[in-house]
Design an enzyme around this catalytic site. Structure first.
Site, short mmCIF file in Angstrom:
data_model
loop_
_atom_site.label_atom_id
_atom_site.label_comp_id
_atom_site.label_asym_id
_atom_site.label_seq_id
_atom_site.Cartn_x
_atom_site.Cartn_y
_atom_site.Cartn_z
N ASP A 209 0.82 -1.22 0.00
CA ASP A 209 0.00 0.00 0.00
C ASP A 209 0.85 1.27 0.00
OD1 ASP A 209 -2.59 1.48 0.49
OD2 ASP A 209 -1.51 2.03 2.32
N LEU A 290 -6.66 7.10 2.95
CA LEU A 290 -6.87 8.09 1.89
C LEU A 290 -5.72 8.13 0.89
CD1 LEU A 290 -8.29 11.01 4.05
CD2 LEU A 290 -9.56 9.50 2.55
N ARG A 291 -4.78 7.21 1.05
CA ARG A 291 -3.62 7.24 0.16
C ARG A 291 -4.04 7.03 -1.30
NH1 ARG A 291 0.00 3.99 3.15
NH2 ARG A 291 0.81 5.78 4.28
N GLY A 292 -5.01 6.16 -1.53
CA GLY A 292 -5.47 5.90 -2.89
C GLY A 292 -6.05 7.14 -3.55
N VAL A 295 -3.05 9.66 -4.28
CA VAL A 295 -2.18 9.23 -5.38
C VAL A 295 -2.89 9.34 -6.73
CG1 VAL A 295 -1.00 7.23 -6.38
CG2 VAL A 295 -0.73 7.73 -3.96
#
Length: 373
Positions: A209, A290-292, A295
């Site tokens: 991830d 919230l990384r998705g 990015v």
């Protein structure tokens, strides 16, 4: 060997040109976007053996334009950006105002699987520190990789502790070494590129991830394309300099395109409605954190900048969203459907598009093939 075959007076290694690489568009796009915006967070490239992963990454590093560095600085410090300076250079900048600079090719550092933590992070000479009262630091691979590319082949075989160190440095942009009460830190901003073969072991989901993008590559099946790749490689190996000359104008054009994209990136905007729909896709896919979302927004802006535009389109998002989300989905070991297909399906529904029958059949075929493994 004839006199014309002798290499020119240079110490630089001859590298296969990026613009001559045939196929593997997904991998090439992911790498280019990370070069334009390193804050995307790197690329994990998973795929079959012998598909040109290492060749492509070395070719990318060779394609990149030279950067300005502080002359003689082991950390490739930026002459004017405080965030990319070592503490020592920043102090000198405050006192002196300026210092000599130099041009340098972007560094690509290969991290060997057997590397120790000291080799990666650097070491402090405790004896010298105690006897002379100075912080004697021997820089490691992270120092060398600052403002460059750090490549880890077979990252799924790397010691988990070293993977943690790499990901922490990549996320924070700094490497800190502490020994016997002495602490030294330096900037470590690099594009982290990992590659591996899924048959040799998977990466832990929480580590996977942390990579911004995930590209999957397959062995080329079309005989005509395979022949073209073999002929390209043979021509380069037999006589590299004429081969490089053949692609020099394309290389220069792409180099300028990357420079222009980096300059344009801060001006690129993404409509609020599109941002909401990106987050809706992430929510429906049950992506943790919230990384998705972050990015995908960054990658969409980077691809718009690459094509010389200041506004993100729906097509930009379509081209990057699978790369940004496929590795963040929760895996069901009994499920045969490919995670990339799941992303495409939800994206099409949220954005009101029809998934083409070709994409549908290809993705499901990939999913069945992966499920059988």
């Amino acid at each position: 060997m004839s006199p014309t075959d002798v290499a020119p007076a240079t110490t630089r290694r001859v590298v296969f040109p990026f613009t001559a690489i045939v196929g593997q568009e997904e991998m090439k796009l992911a790498l280019l976007l990370n070069v334009i915006d390193p804050l995307i967070g790197g690329v994990m490239i998973m795929g079959d053996r012998g598909t040109g992963k290492s060749t492509t990454i070395r070719a990318l590093a060779d394609l990149l334009p030279e950067i300005d560095v502080v002359a003689g600085d082991p950390f490739n410090s930026h002459p004017s950006d405080p965030d990319l300076m070592s503490d020592e250079v920043r102090q000198q900048a405050q006192q002196q105002g300026s210092f000599p600079t130099a041009k340098k090719k972007v560094t690509m550092v290969d991290l060997p699987l057997g590397a120790t933590e000291d080799r990666v992070c650097g070491t402090i000479d405790i004896e010298k520190a105690l006897s002379e009262g100075v912080k004697a630091f021997e820089p490691g691979l992270l120092a060398k990789a600052n403002r460059g590319i750090l490549y880890v082949d077979e990252v799924n075989l790397l010691d988990d502790h070293l993977v943690d160190v790499l990901l922490d440095s990549a996320a924070s942009g700094w490497n800190t070494v502490e020994r016997e009460g002495i602490s030294i830190r330096h900037p470590a901003r690099f594009v982290l590129v990992g590659s591996g073969n899924p048959e040799e072991g998977e990466l832990r989901p929480q580590l996977l991830d942390r990579f911004g993008m995930h590209a999957e590559i397959r062995t080329v099946k079309e005989p005509a394309l395979r022949v073209e790749i073999v002929e390209q490689r043979t021509a380069f190996d037999q006589n590299p300099h004429p081969f490089l000359e053949k692609y020099s104008s394309q290389q220069e054009a792409w180099q300028q395109k990357l420079v222009s994209a980096q300059e344009l990136l801060p001006s690129v905007t993404i409509d609020y409605e599109l941002r909401v729909k990106i987050s809706q896709v992430c929510s429906e896919l049950d992506v943790d954190g919230l990384r998705g979302d972050i990015v995908t927004n960054r990658a969409a802006k980077a691809i718009a900048a690459l094509e010389g535009r200041t506004e993100v389109t729906l097509d930009d998002i379509r081209r990057v969203i699978t790369l940004c989300l496929r590795h963040r989905l929760r895996k069901d070991p009994l499920e045969s459907i490919d995670s990339g297909y799941k992303v495409e399906k939800v994206f099409s529904r949220v954005f009101g598009l029809e998934l083409s029958s070709e994409d549908n059949s290809t993705s499901q075929a990939n999913g069945v093939r992966q499920g059988v493994r």
